[in-house]
Motif scaffolding. Structure first.
Motif, PDB file in Angstrom:
ATOM      1  N   ALA A 125       0.958  -1.600   0.182  1.00 18.62           N
ATOM      2  CA  ALA A 125       0.038   0.273  -0.210  1.00 18.62           C
ATOM      3  C   ALA A 125       0.730   1.056  -0.196  1.00 18.62           C
ATOM      4  O   ALA A 125       0.339   2.348  -0.357  1.00 18.62           O
ATOM      5  CB  ALA A 125      -0.924  -0.093   1.819  1.00 18.62           C
ATOM      6  N   ASP A 126       2.344   1.470   0.171  1.00 15.38           N
ATOM      7  CA  ASP A 126       3.315   2.333   0.413  1.00 15.38           C
ATOM      8  C   ASP A 126       4.634   1.304   0.193  1.00 15.38           C
ATOM      9  O   ASP A 126       4.512   0.194   0.564  1.00 15.38           O
ATOM     10  CB  ASP A 126       2.626   3.461   1.128  1.00 15.38           C
ATOM     11  N   ALA A 131      -0.907  -5.096   2.872  1.00 14.78           N
ATOM     12  CA  ALA A 131      -2.667  -4.546   2.363  1.00 14.78           C
ATOM     13  C   ALA A 131      -2.413  -6.617   2.459  1.00 14.78           C
ATOM     14  O   ALA A 131      -2.096  -6.745   1.125  1.00 14.78           O
ATOM     15  CB  ALA A 131      -3.012  -4.050   2.165  1.00 14.78           C
ATOM     16  N   THR A 141      -4.235  -4.116   7.117  1.00 15.52           N
ATOM     17  CA  THR A 141      -3.040  -3.148   6.860  1.00 15.52           C
ATOM     18  C   THR A 141      -2.420  -3.526   7.728  1.00 15.52           C
ATOM     19  O   THR A 141      -2.741  -4.095   8.853  1.00 15.52           O
ATOM     20  CB  THR A 141      -3.033  -1.901   6.388  1.00 15.52           C
ATOM     21  N   SER A 165      -9.781  -5.913  -5.316  1.00 11.56           N
ATOM     22  CA  SER A 165      -8.772  -5.636  -4.795  1.00 11.56           C
ATOM     23  C   SER A 165      -7.491  -5.782  -6.033  1.00 11.56           C
ATOM     24  O   SER A 165      -7.070  -6.374  -6.588  1.00 11.56           O
ATOM     25  CB  SER A 165      -8.326  -5.160  -4.007  1.00 11.56           C
ATOM     26  N   SER A 167      -2.926  -4.527  -6.307  1.00 11.55           N
ATOM     27  CA  SER A 167      -2.119  -3.320  -5.681  1.00 11.55           C
ATOM     28  C   SER A 167      -0.901  -3.170  -7.173  1.00 11.55           C
ATOM     29  O   SER A 167      -0.645  -4.036  -8.244  1.00 11.55           O
ATOM     30  CB  SER A 167      -0.523  -4.270  -4.982  1.00 11.55           C
ATOM     31  N   ARG A 171       0.489   0.967  -5.186  1.00 10.75           N
ATOM     32  CA  ARG A 171      -0.436   1.189  -3.943  1.00 10.75           C
ATOM     33  C   ARG A 171      -1.315   0.500  -4.079  1.00 10.75           C
ATOM     34  O   ARG A 171      -1.502   0.180  -5.114  1.00 10.75           O
ATOM     35  CB  ARG A 171      -1.365   2.907  -4.107  1.00 10.75           C
ATOM     36  N   PHE A 172      -2.646   0.656  -2.737  1.00  5.67           N
ATOM     37  CA  PHE A 172      -3.764  -1.034  -2.885  1.00  5.67           C
ATOM     38  C   PHE A 172      -5.011  -0.084  -3.459  1.00  5.67           C
ATOM     39  O   PHE A 172      -5.530   0.620  -2.340  1.00  5.67           O
ATOM     40  CB  PHE A 172      -3.583  -1.794  -1.805  1.00  5.67           C
ATOM     41  N   VAL A 183      -5.860   2.558  -0.028  1.00  6.00           N
ATOM     42  CA  VAL A 183      -5.056   2.813   1.262  1.00  6.00           C
ATOM     43  C   VAL A 183      -4.928   3.663   0.992  1.00  6.00           C
ATOM     44  O   VAL A 183      -3.914   3.955   0.552  1.00  6.00           O
ATOM     45  CB  VAL A 183      -4.796   1.402   1.074  1.00  6.00           C
ATOM     46  N   THR A 185      -2.507   5.763   3.529  1.00 11.07           N
ATOM     47  CA  THR A 185      -1.712   5.683   4.862  1.00 11.07           C
ATOM     48  C   THR A 185      -0.436   6.835   5.782  1.00 11.07           C
ATOM     49  O   THR A 185       0.220   6.457   5.995  1.00 11.07           O
ATOM     50  CB  THR A 185      -0.505   4.449   4.406  1.00 11.07           C
TER      51      THR A 185
END
Length: 313
Positions: A125-126, A131, A141, A165, A167, A171-172, A183, A185
């Motif tokens: 997610a970063d 995630a 997460t 979903s 990735s 990012r997710f 997501v 963060t």
């Protein structure tokens, strides 16, 4: 190389013709059933080249996946600690215990129930947050070193769950009934925020198992089966939408840019969608979605797979 991992229960020579066996013994031939179960096959979706990889890291692990991108989610059968495995680099990322996936201190998953959970997607997610989309509609997460997972709740526009979903670009992203969400963060606690509205043409239901987010050469697209009509009649075909993250909209598109998309939906739920160049085979048509159905395994351990193609609309 974008990779697709799959569990194979029969040797490669039993599935398709191969070169003659060398006259000398080779170390890569599995000698036990346990060794065969730790083997995974990967395919370069640009060239069609396949390789077999032995993964001793799978020993004493619950194996969840495959996930988009080829990552494998593991949970230790003894401690229930979660690890994320890159099968090519053999890099392992340690994550919090699987019993904390609910994000609640009062409500934990039992160790016995973990092996029955289904992981639909996993990814970054970063730069440091992982995630995990699991249990059909849940999203949690965590970072390496965290004591527990943080479960994310979809509040837009009402409390609902995650349908699909992926990735994408570090990012997710996930699909809900009303929007494409991402997501975020940046705050102290990760949360889901709207990345793009679905609009009126993309009709998504929480129980729709045909919904997929796909990376189309750096563009995010949404694919799903054409919904029932007003007479509750199932219509064949799929709808494709390009997700414009800058304009925060989703727009219908024709075809799949000359690619073919393979999606699976088996007894255990969704498996990752694979976007392939149609030129890989004379039998694969461009701008076509192939829907693959997985049926129960035979007594020999081989899985029966049938496929039907539906042109994207």
């Amino acid at each position: 190389m974008r990779l697709v991992a799959a569990v194979h229960r029969v040797p490669a020579r039993a599935r398709r013709p191969g070169p003659p066996v060398p006259p000398v013994a080779v170390d890569h031939v599995p000698r036990t059933l346990g060794a065969l179960r730790k083997r995974r096959e990967f395919m370069n979706i640009s060239t069609g080249e396949r390789i077999l990889v032995d993964l001793p890291e799978l020993r004493y692990q619950y194996v969840f996946g495959p996930t988009s991108g080829g990552l494998i989610v593991l949970s230790d059968k003894r401690t229930y600690d979660v690890r994320l495995l890159n099968p090519l680099t053999r890099q392992l990322t340690s994550l919090p215990n699987a019993t904390t996936l609910t994000g609640s201190q009062e409500q934990r998953l039992s160790g016995y129930s973990i092996k029955f959970r289904r992981v639909y997607s996993a990814g970054l997610a970063d730069d440091s947050t992982v995630a995990l989309h699991f249990n059909q509609y849940w999203l949690s997460t965590a970072k390496p070193g965290d004591k527990r997972w943080t479960r994310l709740i979809v509040h837009y526009p009402i409390n609902t769950g995650v349908v699909a979903s992926l990735s994408f670009a570090g990012r997710f992203y996930c699909v809900t009934e009303k929007a494409i969400m991402v997501v975020d963060t940046s705050a102290d606690t990760p949360q889901l925020v709207v990345a793009a509205e679905l609009g009126d043409r993309a009709v998504i239901k929480l129980c729709d198992r045909t919904v997929r987010l796909v990376d189309d050469d750096g563009e995010l697209i949404l694919v799903h089966r054409i919904p029932y009509d007003n007479l509750n009649t199932l219509r064949e075909g799929h709808q494709v939408h390009r997700v414009n993250l800058e304009a925060r909209t989703t727009l219908p598109m024709e075809g799949l840019s000359g690619h073919a998309l393979f999606v699976g939906d088996g007894r255990l739920g969704k498996v990752p969608a694979v976007l392939l160049p149609a030129r890989l085979s004379l039998y694969v048509r461009a701008d076509t979605v192939y829907s693959c159905k997985h049926y129960a395994a035979t007594t020999t351990g081989a899985r029966i797979v049938t496929a039907s193609s539906m042109t994207a609309q």
